[in-house]
Enzyme design. Structure first.
Site: not given
Length: 339
Positions: A102, A106, A170, A172-173, A213, A242
């Site tokens: 993915n 967010f 994450s 993805n940011t 996390k 994560n």
């Protein structure tokens, strides 16, 4: 069906179920054998299996989770500002590998809107299972603004959380994982812990258990540095881990960018748990996440040092009652071991 569309439909269905509390209670009774209370962070968890952040991003359906057999649920990741996330398509399934990639970014309604929604749902002390709220950095916030961004989310959502998780991992940011660097992490945790201590002095409030996390892609030296900072600020625990930006040997999926979850992550997440449990001499509570599909997978995380575990990708492939299956299986294993 498109993976993200399937996800949205499943959340819609569980949101409908959440609006039918008597049905949820019946489902709980049917799965009553899954109960094995765990006391942690000053909370009681009916069993060790939780629903990981990323599924119920906006706090729409979590009240139904207990009916599926979960012992806790973590909503989010939620950011201070509403944001649409990354361009679609951004969610990809790989059934032969029991994996998902993915790059959602967010996507969520923002802290204020989620807080308003939570205000109409069961509150602290009136829930079937503990509710965790996972906080992340808004994409529009520069890295130097990250502390204030997290503080804004903390201010909006702390009143509704049984525990909070600071997501600095994450992939993805842009720039988010830089918050795992020792100096930036110290700044973030210092600010959040100061705000949390301030809550403890306010009538009718109190400090909220707070966890961090982390990514599975940190080396041992980086993990030790994170542990040093977590210990310094006396955080309540760590969520490991994560998704990974790595691709394991023999990976036969496509080269889609984003975080890889599911079975290929299992071994590495367990390694991180084992390292941190040993380095902390078992004193730091750990929530294990990554590649849990079977009772053996869950037990592996617990044996490595986790106190609780969470699932998400496993539920995609094995169905909505996987949590109940795992909790019952763990209970049977423990009962057999004690005889």
């Amino acid at each position: 069906m498109d993976a993200e569309r399937a996800h949205e439909l499943s959340v819609d269905c569980l949101a409908l179920l959440a609006g039918l509390p008597p049905v949820c209670r019946v489902l709980e009774k049917i799965g009553g054998g899954a109960s094995e209370p765990v006391h942690l962070f000053g909370l009681t968890f009916p069993n060790r299996i939780g629903l990981a952040a990323g599924y119920d991003k906006n706090g729409r359906c979590w009240p139904a989770a207990a009916g599926l057999g979960f012992g806790h649920v973590e909503i989010g990741t939620i950011t201070a500002r509403p944001q649409p996330g990354n361009p679609k398509p951004r969610l990809f399934r790989y059934p032969p590998a029991k994996a998902v990639i993915n790059r959602m970014g967010f996507n969520n309604d923002g802290a204020a809107r989620v807080a308003a929604r939570l205000s109409h749902q069961p509150g602290r002390g009136h829930r079937r299972i503990p509710l965790g709220i996972n906080l992340g950095k808004s994409k529009a916030a520069h890295l130097d603004q990250a502390v204030q961004d997290y503080l804004a989310s903390f201010s909006s959502l702390a009143d509704f959380a049984d525990y909070l998780v600071l997501n600095v991992s994450s992939p993805n940011t842009p720039g988010l994982r830089a918050l795992q660097d020792e100096d930036r992490l110290r700044e973030l945790l210092g600010a959040i812990c100061t705000a949390n201590r301030s809550r403890a002095t306010q009538p009718g409030r109190g400090a909220i258990p707070t966890l961090l996390k982390i990514a599975p892609d940190l080396g041992d030296a980086q993990l030790d540095a994170v542990l040093t900072v977590v210990s310094e600020f006396q955080l309540d625990g760590i969520v490991c881990t994560n998704t990974t930006v790595g691709r394991p040997a023999g990976w036969s999926g496509t080269l889609e960018t984003g975080g890889l979850s599911g079975a290929p992550l299992r071994e590495r997440s367990t390694e991180v748990i084992r390292h941190l449990a040993k380095a902390s001499q078992g004193r730091l509570p750990i929530v294990g996440v990554g590649g849990i599909f079977t009772v053996d997978d869950a037990k592996e995380k617990l044996d490595a040092g986790a106190a609780l575990v969470q699932i998400y990708t496993g539920m995609i492939y094995k169905g909505p009652f996987l949590a109940r299956e795992l909790a019952k299986g763990l209970r049977k294993r423990r009962a057999a071991a004690s005889t």
